[in-house]
Design a protein around this motif. Structure first.
Motif, mmCIF file in Angstrom:
data_model
loop_
_atom_site.group_PDB
_atom_site.id
_atom_site.type_symbol
_atom_site.label_atom_id
_atom_site.label_comp_id
_atom_site.label_asym_id
_atom_site.label_seq_id
_atom_site.Cartn_x
_atom_site.Cartn_y
_atom_site.Cartn_z
ATOM 1 N N TYR A 218 0.807 -1.213 0.003
ATOM 2 C CA TYR A 218 0.092 0.071 0.062
ATOM 3 C C TYR A 218 0.862 1.179 -0.125
ATOM 4 N N GLU A 219 1.824 1.462 0.783
ATOM 5 C CA GLU A 219 2.567 2.528 1.070
ATOM 6 C C GLU A 219 3.511 2.693 -0.375
ATOM 7 N N ARG A 220 4.017 1.569 -0.582
ATOM 8 C CA ARG A 220 4.679 1.757 -2.086
ATOM 9 C C ARG A 220 3.907 2.482 -3.141
ATOM 10 N N LYS A 221 2.861 1.919 -3.164
ATOM 11 C CA LYS A 221 1.618 2.182 -4.235
ATOM 12 C C LYS A 221 1.387 3.817 -4.009
ATOM 13 N N LEU A 222 0.962 4.052 -2.742
ATOM 14 C CA LEU A 222 0.636 5.523 -2.408
ATOM 15 C C LEU A 222 1.764 6.585 -2.763
ATOM 16 N N THR A 223 3.125 5.926 -2.698
ATOM 17 C CA THR A 223 4.286 7.144 -3.094
ATOM 18 C C THR A 223 4.443 7.017 -4.558
ATOM 19 N N GLU A 224 3.864 5.911 -5.044
ATOM 20 C CA GLU A 224 4.054 5.886 -6.480
ATOM 21 C C GLU A 224 3.000 6.888 -7.329
ATOM 22 N N ILE A 225 1.767 6.610 -6.586
ATOM 23 C CA ILE A 225 0.671 7.371 -6.991
ATOM 24 C C ILE A 225 0.834 9.126 -7.027
ATOM 25 N N GLU A 226 1.498 9.246 -5.747
ATOM 26 C CA GLU A 226 1.666 10.504 -5.690
ATOM 27 C C GLU A 226 2.737 11.340 -6.389
ATOM 28 N N ALA A 227 3.696 10.486 -6.695
ATOM 29 C CA ALA A 227 4.359 10.861 -7.758
ATOM 30 C C ALA A 227 3.815 11.388 -9.089
ATOM 31 N N GLN A 228 3.085 10.312 -9.404
ATOM 32 C CA GLN A 228 2.373 10.444 -10.574
ATOM 33 C C GLN A 228 1.584 11.728 -10.695
ATOM 34 N N ILE A 229 1.001 11.857 -9.572
ATOM 35 C CA ILE A 229 0.239 13.115 -9.293
ATOM 36 C C ILE A 229 1.022 14.459 -9.587
ATOM 37 N N GLN A 230 2.019 14.462 -9.026
ATOM 38 C CA GLN A 230 3.048 15.507 -9.081
ATOM 39 C C GLN A 230 3.351 15.824 -10.225
ATOM 40 N N GLN A 231 3.732 14.725 -11.056
ATOM 41 C CA GLN A 231 4.096 14.976 -12.194
ATOM 42 C C GLN A 231 3.104 15.415 -13.207
ATOM 43 N N LEU A 232 1.856 14.917 -13.206
ATOM 44 C CA LEU A 232 0.848 15.349 -13.854
ATOM 45 C C LEU A 232 0.617 16.898 -13.442
ATOM 46 N N ASN A 233 0.570 17.259 -12.302
ATOM 47 C CA ASN A 233 0.425 18.560 -12.072
ATOM 48 C C ASN A 233 1.517 19.640 -12.597
ATOM 49 N N GLN A 234 2.683 18.982 -12.569
ATOM 50 C CA GLN A 234 3.601 19.753 -13.475
ATOM 51 C C GLN A 234 3.351 20.030 -14.946
ATOM 52 N N ILE A 235 2.870 19.122 -15.405
ATOM 53 C CA ILE A 235 2.292 19.189 -16.733
ATOM 54 C C ILE A 235 1.234 20.101 -17.024
ATOM 55 N N ARG A 236 0.399 20.033 -16.055
ATOM 56 C CA ARG A 236 -0.897 20.754 -15.968
ATOM 57 C C ARG A 236 -0.445 22.292 -15.915
ATOM 58 N N GLY A 237 0.487 22.532 -14.930
ATOM 59 C CA GLY A 237 0.783 24.098 -15.029
ATOM 60 C C GLY A 237 1.715 24.555 -16.071
ATOM 61 N N ASN A 238 2.437 23.738 -16.783
ATOM 62 C CA ASN A 238 3.135 24.120 -17.937
ATOM 63 C C ASN A 238 1.965 24.271 -18.993
ATOM 64 N N LEU A 239 1.035 23.314 -19.073
ATOM 65 C CA LEU A 239 -0.041 23.705 -20.095
ATOM 66 C C LEU A 239 -0.840 24.916 -19.942
ATOM 67 N N LEU A 240 -1.252 24.969 -18.508
ATOM 68 C CA LEU A 240 -1.950 26.361 -18.119
ATOM 69 C C LEU A 240 -1.245 27.537 -18.804
ATOM 70 N N ASP A 241 0.369 27.607 -18.405
ATOM 71 C CA ASP A 241 1.169 28.782 -18.662
ATOM 72 C C ASP A 241 1.080 29.079 -20.436
ATOM 73 N N ARG A 242 1.132 27.856 -21.055
ATOM 74 C CA ARG A 242 1.291 27.952 -22.635
ATOM 75 C C ARG A 242 -0.070 28.584 -23.218
ATOM 76 N N ILE A 243 -1.239 27.966 -22.587
ATOM 77 C CA ILE A 243 -2.689 28.668 -23.112
ATOM 78 C C ILE A 243 -2.625 29.930 -22.449
ATOM 79 N N ALA A 244 -2.198 30.236 -21.381
ATOM 80 C CA ALA A 244 -2.322 31.703 -21.356
ATOM 81 C C ALA A 244 -1.309 32.650 -22.071
#
Lengths: 124, 124
Positions: B84-110
């Motif tokens: 569970y804990e390994r999976k949680l860490t993994e999921i949170e890393a993925q979320i962080q990565q997606l949030n990074q991309i999301r921020g970049n996309l928002l920047d470029r759209i703006a």
DNA sequence: CTTGACTCTGACATTGATGTCAGCCTTTAT
DNA sequence: ATAAAGGCTGACATCAATGTCAGAGTCAAG
């Protein structure tokens, strides 16, 4: 320049450069011996491709606007904003799904820990 | 019960049930004619498998603790918390990565939108 | 006895960018 | 001239659960 040099200057593997070509992203000339012959400007093109790949876009999507973007400012390429927005929606859906899983994992971890704490209490 | 019935009762495809068996998650008996013969309890087993798959765990991970979980409470299965804990860490890393991309996309759209607004201003 | 509904196994497809290998050719340096 | 380094194409592997198909056997109802 030859493919090895381009790979070195861009940090992209030779394999990937050939793949980008296959996907229609770059079209190097050929030397008489069949070797690919890249213009120095291709370094910038590859950097641009890397940038869009890092935004999570597919080579197919990139192919749709790369020529335009290389010649103009992004704002001039009407194809690109819808792609950005579609990708943004997709990314946000993924984030939501991962957050859902994250919540479920946290719940289960908490449940296991509280059950164990209870067992420990009983033992003491 | 036969595989079709189990599929219907669990909402899992026949194909997937055979796959779970191949991964060691379920081990049905065989009738004389070679047909798989499932205990009614297998419905619960499959529901449990579905639950863990929905948490993003692989069949391989599930195989590691399924037998234990089916016999005891989760808290008793020491293998499960680290997973569970390994999976949680993994999921949170993925979320962080997606949030990074999301921020970049928002920047470029703006950026695109502001550049366009500027062009419009120049035209007026 | 035939037809349709199930079941069986084994195999290939999916997704997409990249790694890796084989077999062959070219260039460069010794 | 030879060997190493690099280039070429084509192909398979990756990751994982699932879909789907083919060819064959089984069973139930008519």
């Amino acid at each position: 320049m030859k493919i090895g040099q381009l790979a070195q200057e861009t940090g992209v593997s030779v394999r990937s450069l050939r793949y980008y070509e296959q996907q229609g992203l770059i079209s190097p000339l050929r030397q008489a011996n069949g070797y690919r012959d890249y213009s120095p400007l291709t370094v910038h093109t590859v950097d641009t491709i890397k940038l869009y790949l890092n935004l999570g876009l597919s080579t197919e999507q990139i192919a749709g606007f790369l020529t335009c973007v290389l010649r103009n400012k992004e704002a001039f390429c009407t194809e690109i904003l819808p792609i950005y927005e579609r990708k943004l929606t997709e990314i946000e859906a993924q984030i939501q799904q991962l957050n859902q899983i994250r919540g479920n994992l946290l719940d289960r971890i908490a449940a296991v820990q509280s059950e164990r704490a209870e067992e420990d209490t009983n033992k003491e």
